[in-house]
Design an enzyme around this catalytic site. Structure first.
Site, PDB file in Angstrom:
ATOM      1  CB  ALA A  10      66.313  54.045  60.945  1.00  0.00           C
ATOM      2  CG  MET A  11      65.891  50.174  65.841  1.00  0.00           C
ATOM      3  SD  MET A  11      67.476  49.844  66.488  1.00  0.00           S
ATOM      4  CE  MET A  11      66.074  48.063  67.398  1.00  0.00           C
ATOM      5  CE  LYS A  15      71.296  49.016  62.266  1.00  0.00           C
ATOM      6  NZ  LYS A  15      69.605  49.333  62.026  1.00  0.00           N
ATOM      7  CG  ASP A  95      75.679  43.887  63.522  1.00  0.00           C
ATOM      8  OD1 ASP A  95      74.951  43.977  62.407  1.00  0.00           O
ATOM      9  OD2 ASP A  95      75.033  43.508  64.675  1.00  0.00           O
ATOM     10  CD  GLU A  96      73.624  46.651  66.487  1.00  0.00           C
ATOM     11  OE1 GLU A  96      73.541  47.701  66.536  1.00  0.00           O
ATOM     12  OE2 GLU A  96      71.953  45.844  66.115  1.00  0.00           O
ATOM     13  CB  CYS A 153      58.386  55.914  57.863  1.00  0.00           C
ATOM     14  SG  CYS A 153      57.249  56.487  59.021  1.00  0.00           S
ATOM     15  CB  CYS A 155      53.642  57.607  57.293  1.00  0.00           C
ATOM     16  SG  CYS A 155      54.936  58.745  56.623  1.00  0.00           S
TER      17      CYS A 155
END
Length: 208
Positions: A10-11, A15, A95-96, A153, A155
């Site tokens: 995820a963002m 990465k 990448d990406e 996250c 949380c």
């Protein structure tokens, strides 16, 4: 035999940092690396006073390196071979990679299988509506090795969704699949928090 690797997260999951560290590790062993990224991602590109653009891969922790931008019509296998004739290359890192086309992922698979060149792809799995990007979809289908780069996250659960926000910090569930942005526009969150944010904003969950 070389492999096609897909490392996704995820963002904010590091990465790009891992892609750059992988590049460094290869180069430290005397290997020559071709670092590419789809031309769709222009966030970190630099332009001089003459308008010449320098393509850069940059991580949030400050690591960066020059790269080669590839547009959707570029055959990346042919590109590798052409550059290899000018200067011997040992490995390709992208990448990406979520912004690659399915055809380009096929070309990278051929580069690994037919030419014995290690290919390592780093990118997102899915967009802000939890739908797979074209490049990621094809990588899940044919990559030899698939690894999740985990992040957390707010949380404390594992972040799996790339939530997109407007200028006021309210979650968005409609719009174009590709909208460039960083921490100001996206946040990696768990699906539970993603659902909660959508409900609190008064939106409907994105349709499959």
């Amino acid at each position: 035999m070389a492999k096609l690797y897909f490392k996704f997260g995820a963002m904010g999951s590091s990465k790009t940092a891992q892609a750059l560290m992988t590049k460094f590790n290869y180069e430290e062993k005397g290997k020559s690396v071709l670092l590419i990224k789809p031309s769709t991602d222009t966030r970190d590109d630099l332009a001089d006073e003459n308008g010449n653009v320098r393509t850069v891969v940059r991580s949030r922790i400050g690591l960066f390196a020059d790269a080669l931008a590839v547009s959707a019509d570029v055959d990346v296998r042919e590109l590798y071979h052409r550059l290899n004739e000018e200067k011997p290359l040992d490995v390709l890192i992208c990448d990406e990679c979520q912004f690659l086309t399915g055809a380009q992922v096929n070309q990278l698979k051929d580069l690994a299988d037919l030419d014995d060149v290690p290919v390592l792809c780093f990118g997102l799995r899915a967009d802000f509506q939890t739908k797979l990007f074209p490049g990621s979809k094809r990588l899940f289908e044919i990559a030899d090795s698939i690894t999740e780069i985990k992040s957390v996250c707010r949380c404390g659960r594992k972040a799996t969704v790339n939530a997109r926000f407007d200028d006021n910090g309210v979650i968005i569930v409609e719009g174009a699949q590709v909208v460039l942005g960083g921490n100001d526009r996206y946040e990696g969150v768990c699906y539970s928090c993603y659902r909660k944010m959508i409900r609190e904003a008064g939106h409907e969950m994105p349709k499959p």
